[in-house]
Design a protein around this motif. Structure first.
Motif, PDB file in Angstrom:
ATOM      1  N   GLY A 177       6.045  11.775  31.769  1.00 50.02           N
ATOM      2  CA  GLY A 177       6.406  13.137  32.177  1.00 50.02           C
ATOM      3  C   GLY A 177       6.933  13.969  31.030  1.00 50.02           C
ATOM      4  O   GLY A 177       6.534  15.129  30.850  1.00 50.02           O
ATOM      5  N   GLY A 178       7.821  13.399  30.231  1.00 48.19           N
ATOM      6  CA  GLY A 178       8.382  14.133  29.101  1.00 48.19           C
ATOM      7  C   GLY A 178       7.339  14.452  28.049  1.00 48.19           C
ATOM      8  O   GLY A 178       7.333  15.539  27.465  1.00 48.19           O
ATOM      9  N   GLN A 179       6.434  13.494  27.808  1.00 49.17           N
ATOM     10  CA  GLN A 179       5.350  13.741  26.855  1.00 49.17           C
ATOM     11  C   GLN A 179       4.396  14.812  27.376  1.00 49.17           C
ATOM     12  O   GLN A 179       3.924  15.649  26.613  1.00 49.17           O
ATOM     13  N   GLN A 180       4.127  14.775  28.680  1.00 51.49           N
ATOM     14  CA  GLN A 180       3.258  15.797  29.266  1.00 51.49           C
ATOM     15  C   GLN A 180       3.857  17.196  29.088  1.00 51.49           C
ATOM     16  O   GLN A 180       3.144  18.155  28.794  1.00 51.49           O
ATOM     17  N   GLN A 181       5.170  17.305  29.257  1.00 48.96           N
ATOM     18  CA  GLN A 181       5.796  18.616  29.107  1.00 48.96           C
ATOM     19  C   GLN A 181       5.711  19.081  27.657  1.00 48.96           C
ATOM     20  O   GLN A 181       5.453  20.264  27.388  1.00 48.96           O
ATOM     21  N   ARG A 182       5.908  18.163  26.711  1.00 45.39           N
ATOM     22  CA  ARG A 182       5.763  18.545  25.300  1.00 45.39           C
ATOM     23  C   ARG A 182       4.316  18.879  24.964  1.00 45.39           C
ATOM     24  O   ARG A 182       4.047  19.742  24.132  1.00 45.39           O
ATOM     25  N   LEU A 183       3.378  18.200  25.634  1.00 42.74           N
ATOM     26  CA  LEU A 183       1.961  18.544  25.463  1.00 42.74           C
ATOM     27  C   LEU A 183       1.705  19.968  25.948  1.00 42.74           C
ATOM     28  O   LEU A 183       0.968  20.737  25.303  1.00 42.74           O
ATOM     29  N   CYS A 184       2.312  20.325  27.071  1.00 41.12           N
ATOM     30  CA  CYS A 184       2.151  21.691  27.591  1.00 41.12           C
ATOM     31  C   CYS A 184       2.774  22.719  26.652  1.00 41.12           C
ATOM     32  O   CYS A 184       2.244  23.827  26.490  1.00 41.12           O
TER      33      CYS A 184
END
Length: 278
Positions: A177-184
């Protein structure tokens, strides 16, 4: 047995704030909202709000649920246009240009004023394609080499490159989840925006991922004007230089974050930050 790490109190967050080194006399006003009201049909959700967004500052919008802070945030890049019943009055300017003017290219506006949503929403594509999509659409890269450079630079700025550089063809939805947010966030950065709007970007994340996003926000400050909606007063105290307190669709108080939390001028602000309601 590991001890549970308690998040800092609001007082501790304020005490631990780094000194704001921004000279406001030379800081550029990137966006200026004046007497902005937002309606859903006949219902007024925002009532004549005026706020300046500075290039050198992180600006936090705080307030109870349903107070209008996310609605106002979405007005800053015309995301409310996607709601048929929504209408906006007043003026919002980006570099002195009215973003609601009839000739405004809304697609270009949203490239200049990017948005990161509450729930991470990577495209169902590879990590690489998540970042490359925007630059391709907007014609920002002339070839594969240039696109590769944009992807790497964006992932580095989002603090994600070292974690994903060996699996760029993996799906973005396979990340944590945290990586996905940084990806966004990297995806928003890739089209070279001037402003980044973040609508409760940490609300779905655990404390470790939240800390990484907050560190990233601090790293990005100055490169982009950043506006963050947050339910956490502690988070606002940690990451922002200016804070706007919303209540029942009204902007109650707006000023330096340290002043809002330690010396509020309005009783409603004092009541909210001391937990009398919210």
């Amino acid at each position: 047995m590991n001890e549970t790490v308690q998040p800092p109190s609001l007082a501790e967050a304020i005490q631990d704030r780094p000194e704001d080194v921004v000279d406001e006399s030379t800081s550029e006003v990137k966006m200026q909202a004046r007497d902005v009201s937002v309606f859903y049909g006949k219902k007024k959700a925002i009532d004549e709000v005026s706020v300046d967004v500075f290039t050198e500052h992180v600006t936090a919008f705080i307030g109870p649920s349903g107070c209008g802070k996310s609605t106002f945030l979405r007005a800053l890049n015309r995301m409310n246009d996607t709601i048929p019943s929504a209408s906006v009055t007043g003026t919002i300017e980006l570099d002195g240009e009215d973003i609601y003017a009839s000739g405004m290219d809304v697609v270009q506006l949203r490239a200049r004023v990017g948005m990161v949503f509450q729930k991470p929403n990577p495209f169902p594509k590879s990590i690489y394609e998540n970042i490359a999509y925007g630059p391709k659409i907007h014609g920002l890269a002339e070839g594969k080499a240039e696109l590769d450079t944009i992807v790497e630079k964006s992932l580095r700025r989002a603090g994600l490159w070292d974690e994903v550089k060996d699996r760029l063809q993996d799906s973005g939805t396979a990340l944590s989840g945290g990586q996905q947010q940084r990806l966004c966030i990297a995806r928003a950065i890739a089209v070279d925006p001037e402003v980044i709007l973040m609508d409760e970007p940490c609300s779905a994340l655990d404390p470790i991922a939240t800390a990484k996003i907050e560190e990233l926000i601090d790293d990005l400050r100055g490169r982009y004007a950043i506006v963050i909606v947050t339910h956490s007063m502690q988070q606002a105290a940690r990451v922002s230089q200016r804070t706007a307190f919303f209540h029942l669709g009204h902007l109650v108080e707006y000023g330096h974050t340290s002043d809002i939390f330690t010396n509020p001028q309005q009783q409603r602000t004092q009541d909210y930050i001391t937990g009398r309601y919210g």
